[in-house]
Design an enzyme around this catalytic site. Structure first.
Site, PDB file in Angstrom:
ATOM      1  CG  HIS A  54       1.279   2.809   6.347  1.00 29.77           C
ATOM      2  ND1 HIS A  54       1.919   1.697   7.193  1.00 29.77           N
ATOM      3  CD2 HIS A  54       0.074   2.592   6.261  1.00 29.77           C
ATOM      4  CE1 HIS A  54       0.907   0.929   7.316  1.00 29.77           C
ATOM      5  NE2 HIS A  54      -0.157   1.247   6.828  1.00 29.77           N
ATOM      6  CB  CYS A  90      -2.742   1.043   4.488  1.00 31.48           C
ATOM      7  SG  CYS A  90      -3.778   2.154   5.538  1.00 31.48           S
TER       8      CYS A  90
END
Length: 306
Positions: A261, A276
């Site tokens: 992301h 992440c």
């Protein structure tokens, strides 16, 4: 404890840099244990700070909006998908080197023209520049590192062998053939390759590179990005973190709460993400159009410091 220390360090720098005309005395730089810093020994990555003060609309980001638990999967409405996440502030993509606190403060008073500090990537940078590899900063090292930083727009160009300088070298070396070492499996289908050691990602189909390589920021110590084979199981363009109530634009989940992301800050922040694979907004947007649900993701290596 680490996060509290990081916050305290940044507050100290911001305070020192925000007083007009002030020439701050560089605060002491103890080690993580409180013992005096040994000359010539590089400071831990967690103790580095951005080498220039932030712009008026771009504060320093202390962490990234990640998601610890697997998200609730649902099908977004057409209206939700029609809304494109906002672009990042231009300043967030600038190549701002992370330096020791003493260098950051002294730089504002014009004292630091060429850093005498040994950087955390000193040996790697020396080897890349074909200098004498001894892991110790020298005047010759500093001149060569500064020339590289000037050429590629890295600020401050003080010759410190920090994470941004080394990341740029890694990207340049990988540009033509990121899978030269054959670490990412070659398949007839799309595979998103995540190299934690070099902090790079790309997408390949067979031997053809469809996307990247681009710089990333993976999980820090205690929140390491999981390695192995995965597949994209959910794509959510306008996802919001359940932990920080902040945006995770162009999220593509592949392992529980871990996803590709975009972030509205620097992908070079030394400690790392909360797990992440963080990317620049523009890169995350492009990757969104390259990967599809079910596409393979292969993660290997280990982020420095984890």
């Amino acid at each position: 404890m680490v996060r509290q220390r990081t916050v305290a360090v940044l507050v100290a720098v911001i305070t020192a840099l925000s007083v007009p005309g002030a020439v701050a005395e560089p605060p002491p730089a103890p080690s993580a244990t409180g013992a005096p810093r040994v000359p010539g020994v590089p400071a831990p990555l967690s103790e580095l700070v951005p080498g220039v003060p932030p712009g008026p609309s771009q504060p320093w980001h202390l962490d990234t909006p990640d998601q610890a638990l697997a998200p609730k999967v649902y099908t977004p409405t057409a209206e939700e998908d029609a809304e494109e996440p906002a672009d990042a502030d231009a300043e967030s993509d600038e190549l701002i080197e992370y330096v020791p606190l003493s260098d950051a403060v002294e730089r504002q008073s014009g004292v630091v023209a060429c850093s005498k500090q040994t950087g955390p990537y000193q040996r790697q940078v020396e080897r890349w520049l074909r200098l004498r590899v001894d892991g110790k900063q020298s005047a010759n090292d500093c001149r060569a590192i500064r020339a590289f930083q000037v050429r590629y727009g890295i600020r401050p160009d003080s010759g410190f062998a920090g994470p941004v300088t080394w990341a740029r070298m890694q990207l340049l070396s990988a540009a033509k053939n990121p899978n030269a070492a054959g670490k990412c499996p070659v398949r007839t289908y799309r595979v998103a390759c995540v190299d934690l050691t070099r902090q790079l990602t790309w997408v390949q189909k067979g031997t053809k590179v469809l996307f990247g390589p681009v710089p990333i920021r993976s999980g820090k110590a205690g929140y390491r990005t999981r390695s192995g084979w995965f597949s994209i199981y959910w794509k959510h363009k306008n996802h919001w973190s359940t932990l920080y109530n902040t945006p995770m634009p162009y999220s593509q989940f592949f392992s529980g709460g871990q996803a590709f992301h975009g972030i509205y800050g620097s992908v070079y922040n030394p400690p790392g993400s909360m797990g992440c694979v963080n990317m620049r907004i523009a890169d995350a947007r492009t990757l969104w159009g390259v990967l599809y649900k079910g596409d393979g993701v292969y993660v290997w290596g280990r982020r420095p410091g984890t």
